[in-house]
Design an enzyme around this catalytic site. Structure first.
Site, PDB file in Angstrom:
ATOM      1  N   GLU A  10       0.839  -1.204   0.000  1.00  0.00           N
ATOM      2  CA  GLU A  10       0.000   0.000   0.000  1.00  0.00           C
ATOM      3  C   GLU A  10       0.873   1.252   0.000  1.00  0.00           C
ATOM      4  O   GLU A  10       2.042   1.211   0.384  1.00  0.00           O
ATOM      5  CB  GLU A  10      -0.859  -0.050   1.263  1.00  0.00           C
ATOM      6  CG  GLU A  10      -2.225   0.456   1.325  1.00  0.00           C
ATOM      7  CD  GLU A  10      -2.942   1.217   0.245  1.00  0.00           C
ATOM      8  OE1 GLU A  10      -2.361   1.645  -0.762  1.00  0.00           O
ATOM      9  OE2 GLU A  10      -4.138   1.429   0.470  1.00  0.00           O
ATOM     10  N   ASP A  11       0.296   2.364  -0.431  1.00  0.00           N
ATOM     11  CA  ASP A  11       1.038   3.625  -0.415  1.00  0.00           C
ATOM     12  C   ASP A  11       1.068   4.244   0.981  1.00  0.00           C
ATOM     13  O   ASP A  11       2.091   4.718   1.445  1.00  0.00           O
ATOM     14  CB  ASP A  11       0.465   4.625  -1.438  1.00  0.00           C
ATOM     15  CG  ASP A  11      -1.038   4.854  -1.308  1.00  0.00           C
ATOM     16  OD1 ASP A  11      -1.696   4.202  -0.471  1.00  0.00           O
ATOM     17  OD2 ASP A  11      -1.574   5.691  -2.063  1.00  0.00           O
TER      18      ASP A  11
ATOM     19  N   ASP B 158      -3.736   5.554   6.618  1.00  0.00           N
ATOM     20  CA  ASP B 158      -4.192   6.810   7.207  1.00  0.00           C
ATOM     21  C   ASP B 158      -5.207   6.465   8.302  1.00  0.00           C
ATOM     22  O   ASP B 158      -4.829   6.135   9.424  1.00  0.00           O
ATOM     23  CB  ASP B 158      -4.771   7.657   6.074  1.00  0.00           C
ATOM     24  CG  ASP B 158      -5.219   9.040   6.496  1.00  0.00           C
ATOM     25  OD1 ASP B 158      -4.736   9.535   7.517  1.00  0.00           O
ATOM     26  OD2 ASP B 158      -6.055   9.629   5.794  1.00  0.00           O
TER      27      ASP B 158
ATOM     28  N   PHE C  68      -1.179  16.106   4.582  1.00  0.00           N
ATOM     29  CA  PHE C  68      -1.504  15.513   3.285  1.00  0.00           C
ATOM     30  C   PHE C  68      -0.288  15.607   2.373  1.00  0.00           C
ATOM     31  O   PHE C  68       0.255  16.688   2.153  1.00  0.00           O
ATOM     32  CB  PHE C  68      -2.710  16.216   2.652  1.00  0.00           C
ATOM     33  CG  PHE C  68      -3.254  15.450   1.492  1.00  0.00           C
ATOM     34  CD1 PHE C  68      -4.157  14.419   1.685  1.00  0.00           C
ATOM     35  CD2 PHE C  68      -2.826  15.737   0.198  1.00  0.00           C
ATOM     36  CE1 PHE C  68      -4.634  13.677   0.609  1.00  0.00           C
ATOM     37  CE2 PHE C  68      -3.299  14.998  -0.877  1.00  0.00           C
ATOM     38  CZ  PHE C  68      -4.204  13.979  -0.672  1.00  0.00           C
TER      39      PHE C  68
ATOM     40  N   ARG D 284       1.207  11.938  -8.913  1.00  0.00           N
ATOM     41  CA  ARG D 284       1.652  10.572  -8.589  1.00  0.00           C
ATOM     42  C   ARG D 284       3.079  10.299  -9.058  1.00  0.00           C
ATOM     43  O   ARG D 284       3.786   9.484  -8.471  1.00  0.00           O
ATOM     44  CB  ARG D 284       0.728   9.544  -9.254  1.00  0.00           C
ATOM     45  CG  ARG D 284      -0.677   9.493  -8.668  1.00  0.00           C
ATOM     46  CD  ARG D 284      -1.367   8.224  -9.168  1.00  0.00           C
ATOM     47  NE  ARG D 284      -2.807   8.241  -8.988  1.00  0.00           N
ATOM     48  CZ  ARG D 284      -3.439   7.891  -7.872  1.00  0.00           C
ATOM     49  NH1 ARG D 284      -2.751   7.488  -6.823  1.00  0.00           N
ATOM     50  NH2 ARG D 284      -4.756   7.922  -7.798  1.00  0.00           N
TER      51      ARG D 284
HETATM   52  P1  IMP Z   1      -7.225   5.106   4.802  1.00  0.00           P
HETATM   53  O1  IMP Z   1      -8.340   4.200   4.388  1.00  0.00           O
HETATM   54  O2  IMP Z   1      -7.777   6.363   5.427  1.00  0.00           O
HETATM   55  O3  IMP Z   1      -6.188   4.464   5.668  1.00  0.00           O
HETATM   56  O4  IMP Z   1      -6.453   5.627   3.507  1.00  0.00           O
HETATM   57  C1  IMP Z   1      -6.788   5.182   2.268  1.00  0.00           C
HETATM   58  C2  IMP Z   1      -6.266   5.997   1.149  1.00  0.00           C
HETATM   59  O5  IMP Z   1      -6.343   7.402   1.387  1.00  0.00           O
HETATM   60  C3  IMP Z   1      -4.823   5.756   0.815  1.00  0.00           C
HETATM   61  O6  IMP Z   1      -4.626   4.568   0.097  1.00  0.00           O
HETATM   62  C4  IMP Z   1      -4.549   6.975  -0.037  1.00  0.00           C
HETATM   63  O7  IMP Z   1      -4.979   6.759  -1.355  1.00  0.00           O
HETATM   64  C5  IMP Z   1      -5.401   8.047   0.600  1.00  0.00           C
HETATM   65  N1  IMP Z   1      -4.579   8.942   1.432  1.00  0.00           N
HETATM   66  C6  IMP Z   1      -4.516   9.025   2.762  1.00  0.00           C
HETATM   67  N2  IMP Z   1      -3.649   9.970   3.155  1.00  0.00           N
HETATM   68  C7  IMP Z   1      -3.146  10.504   2.013  1.00  0.00           C
HETATM   69  C8  IMP Z   1      -2.160  11.548   1.743  1.00  0.00           C
HETATM   70  O8  IMP Z   1      -1.570  12.180   2.626  1.00  0.00           O
HETATM   71  N3  IMP Z   1      -1.929  11.794   0.428  1.00  0.00           N
HETATM   72  C9  IMP Z   1      -2.528  11.127  -0.593  1.00  0.00           C
HETATM   73  N4  IMP Z   1      -3.422  10.153  -0.377  1.00  0.00           N
HETATM   74  C10 IMP Z   1      -3.726   9.848   0.909  1.00  0.00           C
HETATM   75 MG    MG Z   2      -4.756   4.998  -2.543  1.00  0.00          MG
END
Ligand code: IMP
Ligand code: MG
Length: 189
Positions: free
Chosen positions: A103-104, A107, A156, A169
């Site tokens: 995963e990238d 969050d 962010f 990206r």
């Molecule tokens: P989560 O479900 O909140 O843990 O995060 C899911 C998705 O939110 C990640 O796979 C990212 O695509 C996006 N995301 C969360 N934080 C960032 C950020 O700081 N920059 C860009 N994308 C983010």
């Molecule tokens: Mg993502």
């Protein structure tokens, strides 16, 4: 060297530069190589954010393994508990395999919790998470990546696969956007 070297004019601050990221990716690759020796490894990239990380990481894993892809959309906002929907599924079965989700960023954890629960029902032998970035202060649900590149504060970020409304990206580094750039790239709905 065929990478774009100059800093994008929309970036306010670089958090992690190309060299720092590449060094850490090599370390993670070495760790995976040690941990998955003799195992039936499948690396599952989560589209689209993980593509650059997965491409770099897989070159640093000195084993035979396969890759596959999934895509999920998170509809989390401040008020909701977050609904996650599967947009693209794996091509192959993972039953009995040693799966690493790539995963990238983690969050809130909602996306990965959903993917973990979904993949567990398919009876992999093992299931772990490898993320390049982790924002531990932002969790709404507990998710602990076994392999994590960098812990970052609640900011962010874009680049190295991460986007803002699909832009940025391709940047080889991870940085914070200028507020005026964020305004300009805002979704018009
Ligand atoms: P989560 O479900 O909140 O843990 O995060 C899911 C998705 O939110 C990640 O796979 C990212 O695509 C996006 N995301 C969360 N934080 C960032 C950020 O700081 N920059 C860009 N994308 C983010
Ligand atoms: Mg993502």
């Amino acid at each position: 060297m065929n990478k774009v070297e100059a800093q994008h004019s929309d970036i306010e601050r670089v958090l992690l530069d190309d060299g720092v990221i590449q060094t850490r990716v090599r370390e993670l690759g070495a760790q995976l190589t040690r941990d998955y020796e003799g195992k039936d490894l499948v690396m599952v990239g989560i589209l689209k954010g993980s593509v650059i990380f997965l491409a770099d990481l897989m070159k640093c894993v000195d084993l035979d393994f396969s890759i596959d892809f999934m895509s999920a959309s998170s509809y989390a906002n401040e008020s909701s508990t977050g609904e996650v929907r599967l947009m693209l599924d794996l091509r192959e079965s993972i039953q009995g395999k040693d799966v690493v989700i790539v995963e990238d960023i983690v969050d809130t954890g909602l996306t990965l919790k959903y993917l973990q629960e979904n993949l567990r029902t398919r009876e992999p032998k093992s299931l772990e998470i490898c993320t390049i970035l982790d924002k531990p202060d932002c969790r709404k649900v507990p998710v602990t990546p076994k392999y994590s590149g960098f812990k970052i504060p609640n900011e962010f970020v874009v680049g190295y696969g991460l986007d803002y409304n699909e832009y940025y990206r391709s940047l080889p580094y991870i940085g914070v956007l200028k507020p005026e750039a964020a305004d300009r790239r805002k979704k018009i709905s």
